[in-house]
Design a protein around this motif. Sequence first.
Motif, short mmCIF file in Angstrom:
data_model
loop_
_atom_site.label_atom_id
_atom_site.label_comp_id
_atom_site.label_asym_id
_atom_site.label_seq_id
_atom_site.Cartn_x
_atom_site.Cartn_y
_atom_site.Cartn_z
N ASP A 1 -13.76 7.34 -16.39
CA ASP A 1 -13.85 6.41 -15.38
C ASP A 1 -13.20 5.11 -15.35
O ASP A 1 -12.83 4.44 -13.98
CB ASP A 1 -15.40 6.32 -15.90
CG ASP A 1 -16.43 7.44 -15.42
OD1 ASP A 1 -15.86 8.13 -14.47
OD2 ASP A 1 -17.22 7.66 -16.13
N ALA A 2 -12.52 4.60 -16.50
CA ALA A 2 -11.99 4.15 -16.29
C ALA A 2 -10.59 3.83 -15.31
O ALA A 2 -10.53 2.65 -14.54
CB ALA A 2 -11.07 2.80 -17.56
N ASP A 3 -9.91 5.17 -15.57
CA ASP A 3 -8.70 5.01 -14.16
C ASP A 3 -9.67 5.22 -13.48
O ASP A 3 -8.50 4.24 -12.08
CB ASP A 3 -8.07 6.65 -14.68
CG ASP A 3 -7.62 6.35 -16.27
OD1 ASP A 3 -7.61 4.75 -16.60
OD2 ASP A 3 -7.41 7.66 -16.42
N LEU A 4 -10.88 5.24 -12.71
CA LEU A 4 -11.22 6.60 -11.81
C LEU A 4 -11.93 4.12 -10.70
O LEU A 4 -11.37 4.17 -9.30
CB LEU A 4 -11.93 6.72 -11.45
CG LEU A 4 -13.38 6.63 -9.69
CD1 LEU A 4 -12.21 7.31 -8.87
CD2 LEU A 4 -14.30 8.12 -10.21
N LEU A 5 -11.72 2.89 -11.62
CA LEU A 5 -12.59 2.03 -11.10
C LEU A 5 -11.34 1.29 -11.05
O LEU A 5 -11.50 0.62 -9.75
CB LEU A 5 -13.21 1.38 -12.48
CG LEU A 5 -14.27 0.23 -12.21
CD1 LEU A 5 -14.85 -0.12 -11.21
CD2 LEU A 5 -14.64 0.05 -13.57
N ARG A 6 -9.88 1.21 -12.09
CA ARG A 6 -9.08 1.33 -11.59
C ARG A 6 -8.32 1.41 -10.08
O ARG A 6 -7.86 0.40 -9.47
CB ARG A 6 -7.82 1.38 -12.21
CG ARG A 6 -7.46 0.42 -14.19
CD ARG A 6 -6.78 0.91 -14.66
NE ARG A 6 -7.24 0.29 -15.66
CZ ARG A 6 -7.92 0.74 -16.97
NH1 ARG A 6 -7.97 2.84 -16.56
NH2 ARG A 6 -8.14 0.74 -17.95
N LEU B 1 -10.45 2.65 -7.63
CA LEU B 1 -10.92 2.28 -6.31
C LEU B 1 -10.87 0.16 -6.47
O LEU B 1 -10.75 0.23 -5.14
CB LEU B 1 -12.81 2.20 -6.88
CG LEU B 1 -12.82 3.63 -7.02
CD1 LEU B 1 -14.24 3.75 -7.24
CD2 LEU B 1 -13.47 4.18 -5.56
N LEU B 2 -10.69 -0.24 -7.16
CA LEU B 2 -10.49 -1.87 -7.17
C LEU B 2 -9.33 -2.44 -6.43
O LEU B 2 -9.04 -2.94 -6.01
CB LEU B 2 -10.53 -1.98 -8.92
CG LEU B 2 -11.54 -2.72 -9.18
CD1 LEU B 2 -11.81 -2.74 -10.73
CD2 LEU B 2 -12.74 -3.46 -8.50
#
Length: 76
Positions: free
Chosen positions: A64-69, A71-72
Amino acid sequence: MLTILTRMHTKQLLTRTPRGRAHAYAPVTDDPGFAARRMRSVLEERSDRQDVLARFADELSTDDADLLRQLLDPDQ
């Protein structure tokens, strides 16, 4: 049932369209949009947004942290 729909309309969760003497109700957004709205609402209620976001980020799974990175910063 009508009271619940009216309350949801007041909270801007539903749209209301006249249909004869009644109304037709529909969701304002889809499920992911609703979840995002709830998350934003929680943030807006807090004065310590940075702490809340930091704690949220700390508790994300690696995926999830990788996905958020991504997306940002889509250019990464």
